[in-house]
Design a protein around this motif. Structure first.
Motif, PDB file in Angstrom:
ATOM      1  N   ILE A  26       0.870  -1.170   0.000  1.00  0.00           N
ATOM      2  CA  ILE A  26       0.000   0.000   0.000  1.00  0.00           C
ATOM      3  C   ILE A  26       0.910   1.224   0.000  1.00  0.00           C
ATOM      4  O   ILE A  26       1.777   1.358   0.863  1.00  0.00           O
ATOM      5  CB  ILE A  26      -0.908   0.025   1.254  1.00  0.00           C
ATOM      6  CG1 ILE A  26      -1.887  -1.153   1.248  1.00  0.00           C
ATOM      7  CG2 ILE A  26      -1.664   1.361   1.329  1.00  0.00           C
ATOM      8  CD1 ILE A  26      -2.945  -1.117   0.159  1.00  0.00           C
ATOM      9  N   PHE A  73       4.307  -1.116   3.424  1.00  0.00           N
ATOM     10  CA  PHE A  73       3.859   0.265   3.293  1.00  0.00           C
ATOM     11  C   PHE A  73       4.941   0.986   2.495  1.00  0.00           C
ATOM     12  O   PHE A  73       6.137   0.773   2.724  1.00  0.00           O
ATOM     13  CB  PHE A  73       3.710   0.931   4.663  1.00  0.00           C
ATOM     14  CG  PHE A  73       2.354   0.757   5.306  1.00  0.00           C
ATOM     15  CD1 PHE A  73       1.442  -0.173   4.840  1.00  0.00           C
ATOM     16  CD2 PHE A  73       2.000   1.545   6.400  1.00  0.00           C
ATOM     17  CE1 PHE A  73       0.196  -0.326   5.438  1.00  0.00           C
ATOM     18  CE2 PHE A  73       0.749   1.404   7.010  1.00  0.00           C
ATOM     19  CZ  PHE A  73      -0.148   0.471   6.532  1.00  0.00           C
ATOM     20  N   VAL A 110      -3.122   5.094  -0.546  1.00  0.00           N
ATOM     21  CA  VAL A 110      -3.824   5.987   0.370  1.00  0.00           C
ATOM     22  C   VAL A 110      -3.465   7.398  -0.094  1.00  0.00           C
ATOM     23  O   VAL A 110      -2.315   7.831   0.016  1.00  0.00           O
ATOM     24  CB  VAL A 110      -3.402   5.765   1.839  1.00  0.00           C
ATOM     25  CG1 VAL A 110      -4.075   6.790   2.742  1.00  0.00           C
ATOM     26  CG2 VAL A 110      -3.752   4.347   2.288  1.00  0.00           C
ATOM     27  N   TRP A 185      -7.721   1.567   8.158  1.00  0.00           N
ATOM     28  CA  TRP A 185      -7.225   0.192   8.247  1.00  0.00           C
ATOM     29  C   TRP A 185      -8.193  -0.782   7.579  1.00  0.00           C
ATOM     30  O   TRP A 185      -7.767  -1.714   6.877  1.00  0.00           O
ATOM     31  CB  TRP A 185      -6.982  -0.205   9.706  1.00  0.00           C
ATOM     32  CG  TRP A 185      -5.566  -0.058  10.133  1.00  0.00           C
ATOM     33  CD1 TRP A 185      -5.078   0.709  11.148  1.00  0.00           C
ATOM     34  CD2 TRP A 185      -4.408  -0.690   9.556  1.00  0.00           C
ATOM     35  NE1 TRP A 185      -3.714   0.598  11.235  1.00  0.00           N
ATOM     36  CE2 TRP A 185      -3.262  -0.255  10.274  1.00  0.00           C
ATOM     37  CE3 TRP A 185      -4.233  -1.579   8.484  1.00  0.00           C
ATOM     38  CZ2 TRP A 185      -1.972  -0.673   9.965  1.00  0.00           C
ATOM     39  CZ3 TRP A 185      -2.945  -1.994   8.172  1.00  0.00           C
ATOM     40  CH2 TRP A 185      -1.835  -1.551   8.909  1.00  0.00           C
ATOM     41  N   ILE A 188      -7.660  -0.490   3.914  1.00  0.00           N
ATOM     42  CA  ILE A 188      -6.369  -1.081   3.530  1.00  0.00           C
ATOM     43  C   ILE A 188      -6.470  -2.600   3.510  1.00  0.00           C
ATOM     44  O   ILE A 188      -6.016  -3.262   2.560  1.00  0.00           O
ATOM     45  CB  ILE A 188      -5.247  -0.618   4.494  1.00  0.00           C
ATOM     46  CG1 ILE A 188      -4.896   0.844   4.238  1.00  0.00           C
ATOM     47  CG2 ILE A 188      -4.004  -1.497   4.357  1.00  0.00           C
ATOM     48  CD1 ILE A 188      -3.938   1.451   5.251  1.00  0.00           C
ATOM     49  N   GLU A 189      -7.069  -3.169   4.556  1.00  0.00           N
ATOM     50  CA  GLU A 189      -7.166  -4.630   4.612  1.00  0.00           C
ATOM     51  C   GLU A 189      -8.025  -5.179   3.477  1.00  0.00           C
ATOM     52  O   GLU A 189      -7.728  -6.226   2.914  1.00  0.00           O
ATOM     53  CB  GLU A 189      -7.720  -5.052   5.984  1.00  0.00           C
ATOM     54  CG  GLU A 189      -6.706  -4.822   7.097  1.00  0.00           C
ATOM     55  CD  GLU A 189      -7.208  -5.246   8.469  1.00  0.00           C
ATOM     56  OE1 GLU A 189      -8.379  -4.957   8.800  1.00  0.00           O
ATOM     57  OE2 GLU A 189      -6.431  -5.872   9.194  1.00  0.00           O
ATOM     58  N   THR A 192      -5.684  -5.176   0.415  1.00  0.00           N
ATOM     59  CA  THR A 192      -4.595  -6.153   0.447  1.00  0.00           C
ATOM     60  C   THR A 192      -5.103  -7.583   0.336  1.00  0.00           C
ATOM     61  O   THR A 192      -4.369  -8.476  -0.064  1.00  0.00           O
ATOM     62  CB  THR A 192      -3.733  -6.012   1.714  1.00  0.00           C
ATOM     63  OG1 THR A 192      -4.570  -6.139   2.869  1.00  0.00           O
ATOM     64  CG2 THR A 192      -2.996  -4.694   1.745  1.00  0.00           C
TER      65      THR A 192
END
Length: 196
Positions: A26, A73, A110, A185, A188-189, A192
């Protein structure tokens, strides 16, 4: 997300220097001085993992971090008004676009905006890059604590209108209060764990 480990791995300017891992990555992007480093540190429950600075343009390399040994990251240089030579800015552009266009394990970005400012041409150019390369992105509005609740709502609506989005597509974030940390979060999860 429970953070068991978060460590700096390497700084890079070209693909041959990127980590040879297959971890989902990310990337974090935004104008210079938008609060990118502070956002990453807050997400990772660290104070100084990513160096912060009040001087725009401090991040001049692509910096890779390993999170729990199962995610990467990537902190990429801020774009915009950093007081650096034009030649350096051009080099950043090529370096960033190369990363975005060639990194197969990049799952999303992001994209960070300062809540107090309306997105400008550079923000739109960056979003165009991401769309061109079919890279999903999470839109985050930082520095929410600098405004009152009423001002936050007003600015969120202005920015949403300028980007032709619903307000709900923009996550409000504050390093001080931690608002927005869980939604970021969660997003993001989701990225991913997606298969692409």
């Amino acid at each position: 997300m429970i953070i068991k480990s978060a460590e700096f791995v390497i700084s890079a300017v070209k693909p041959s220097q990127y980590p040879p891992w297959n971890l989902p990555e990310i990337a974090f992007a935004g104008r210079s001085n938008v609060g990118k480093s502070s956002l990453i540190n807050t997400l990772l429950n660290r104070k100084h993992l990513v160096k912060t600075s009040s001087t725009p343009g401090r991040t001049q390399l692509i910096n890779f971090f390993s999170i729990n040994d199962d995610m990467g990251f990537v902190d990429i240089p801020g774009y915009g008004y950093a007081k650096v030579p034009v030649s350096v800015k051009k080099g950043w552009g090529a370096m960033i676009e190369t990363y975005l266009s060639t990194r197969s394990n990049l799952k999303g970005v992001v994209l960070i905006f300062d809540l107090r400012r309306t997105p400008g041409p550079e923000d739109r150019t960056f979003m165009d890059w991401l769309s061109h390369y079919n890279i999903p992105f999470i839109r985050v509005l930082t520095k929410a604590d600098k405004l009152s609740k009423a001002q936050q709502a007003k600015q969120q609506a202005i920015i949403a209108d300028s980007l032709l989005l619903e307000k709900s597509a923009l996550i409000l974030f504050s390093t001080k209060s931690g608002i927005g940390k869980k939604p970021i979060w969660d997003a993001i999860e989701k990225l991913t764990q997606s298969i692409n």
